[in-house]
Design an enzyme around this catalytic site. Structure first.
Site, PDB file in Angstrom:
ATOM      1  CG  ASP A  83     -19.215  -3.667  -1.403  1.00 33.61           C
ATOM      2  OD1 ASP A  83     -18.501  -2.562  -1.245  1.00 33.61           O
ATOM      3  OD2 ASP A  83     -18.632  -4.692  -1.393  1.00 33.61           O
TER       4      ASP A  83
ATOM      5  CD  GLN B   8     -11.759  -5.416  -2.781  1.00 35.75           C
ATOM      6  OE1 GLN B   8     -12.325  -5.105  -1.636  1.00 35.75           O
ATOM      7  NE2 GLN B   8     -11.630  -4.811  -3.876  1.00 35.75           N
TER       8      GLN B   8
ATOM      9  CE  LYS C 273     -12.552  -1.735   0.494  1.00 33.81           C
ATOM     10  NZ  LYS C 273     -13.140  -2.794  -0.738  1.00 33.81           N
TER      11      LYS C 273
HETATM   12  N1  GUN Z   1     -13.616  -3.600  -5.933  1.00 38.63           N
HETATM   13  C1  GUN Z   1     -13.436  -2.470  -6.509  1.00 38.63           C
HETATM   14  N2  GUN Z   1     -14.108  -1.664  -5.745  1.00 38.63           N
HETATM   15  C2  GUN Z   1     -14.818  -2.144  -5.067  1.00 38.63           C
HETATM   16  C3  GUN Z   1     -15.960  -1.835  -3.800  1.00 38.63           C
HETATM   17  O1  GUN Z   1     -16.317  -0.935  -3.706  1.00 38.63           O
HETATM   18  N3  GUN Z   1     -16.395  -3.101  -3.336  1.00 38.63           N
HETATM   19  C4  GUN Z   1     -15.847  -4.197  -3.365  1.00 38.63           C
HETATM   20  N4  GUN Z   1     -16.496  -5.364  -2.814  1.00 38.63           N
HETATM   21  N5  GUN Z   1     -14.948  -4.590  -4.413  1.00 38.63           N
HETATM   22  C5  GUN Z   1     -14.454  -3.514  -5.099  1.00 38.63           C
END
Ligand code: GUN
Length: 288
Positions: free
Chosen positions: A121, A98, A54
């Site tokens: 998100d 995350q 990311k």
């Molecule tokens: N863990 C797995 N997928 C995601 C996501 O799309 N966002 C976040 N913050 N954590 C994740």
């Protein structure tokens, strides 16, 4: 004839190119660089890889990203304090915590504490409610990425039967919500671990979305001939990444299918970049 491949790498590259151009225009107009703050607690190896990807993707598109690494023994209060600080920091436009968090931490109050206007998100109840009502602020990145793929490939959803396997808050539930929205107009069935005779339902799917988190759960005989198969799963099996679909078998029956890796995964990151730019636009008052 084997199914056509839906190339998530190529489609996500097109989205990222657009975000890059739009970001450059936004920076030139406002003098502000969109800024994503990512929070990683502990040292889960998969989460480390996701967060690093990311960060890299942000930099390539001209977005700023800051990673806040917290130790595995971080307390609920310490994490809440970091979120409060990021909420109050006007230079931060998007906040991403995350998941999963270490077992001793409760994710729900943390995600609820993120300002909805910084919730890139799309997990905050305010943003989930807005999505359900068809007046979205931020759409959750993975289901939004799937919708983008279908649109890019010219796959009609209106009047089609879409079957989603999985009812998570991150993928399954919002995926169903986006497919039934006006404009998408699919008829949606959501299956889960308690669904009886799941194969009888998946065999009715014109569009089958697998988001169940079980390697190769969807066998070839669960796919209707000519169906479009979207595989959201990323599972590590003997050092190999496999999806939630038995790719070899399903691609004999489906008309189009996403690979793993190189399918939905790259789309998730591209939509996060898109949301970060949107968050900066929101903060600057250039959108409503
Ligand atoms: N863990 C797995 N997928 C995601 C996501 O799309 N966002 C976040 N913050 N954590 C994740």
């Amino acid at each position: 004839m084997p199914a056509a491949l839906i190339d998530g790498k190529a489609i996500s590259a097109a989205v990222r190119q657009q975000v890059t151009a739009d970001t450059a225009e936004f920076v030139a107009a406002t003098g502000v660089t969109p800024h994503l703050a990512a929070v990683l607690v502990g040292d889960d190896p998969a989460s480390q890889v996701y967060v690093r990807n990311k960060e890299r993707a942000c930099e390539k598109c001209g977005l700023k990203s800051t990673l806040h690494r917290l130790p595995a023994d971080t307390t609920q209060d310490q994490l809440a304090q970091l979120v409060a600080d990021l909420n109050a920091d006007d230079s931060v436009h998007g906040i991403l915590v995350q998941l999963p968090l270490p077992a001793h931490l409760n994710a729900e109050p943390i995600l609820d504490a993120i300002l909805p206007a910084k919730d890139v998100d799309g997990f905050h109840p305010d943003n989930v409610g807005r999505m359900l009502q068809g007046r979205p602020r931020f759409l959750p990145c993975t289901p939004h990425g799937v919708m983008k793929m279908l649109e890019h490939e010219g796959i009609e959803t209106s009047g089609k039967h879409a079957v989603v396997i999985g009812r998570s808050d991150i993928v399954g539930k919002p995926m169903g919500a986006l497919l039934i929205q006006r404009g998408a107009d699919a008829t949606v069935t959501i299956c889960h671990s308690r669904t009886a005779d799941i194969g009888a339902i998946t065999r009715q799917a014109d569009i089958l979305v697998a988001a169940v988190g079980i390697p190769e759960f969807v066998k070839g005989d669960m796919v209707k001939p000519g169906a479009v198969v979207i595989d959201v799963g990323i599972n590590r099996v003997n050092d190999r990444l496999v999806g939630d679909v038995d790719f070899e078998a399903a691609s004999q029956t489906a008309s189009a299918i996403t690979p793993v890796p190189g399918g939905v995964g790259p789309m998730t990151i591209a939509m996060l970049l898109n949301n970060t730019l949107e968050a900066a636009r929101l903060a600057s008052g250039t959108t409503d």
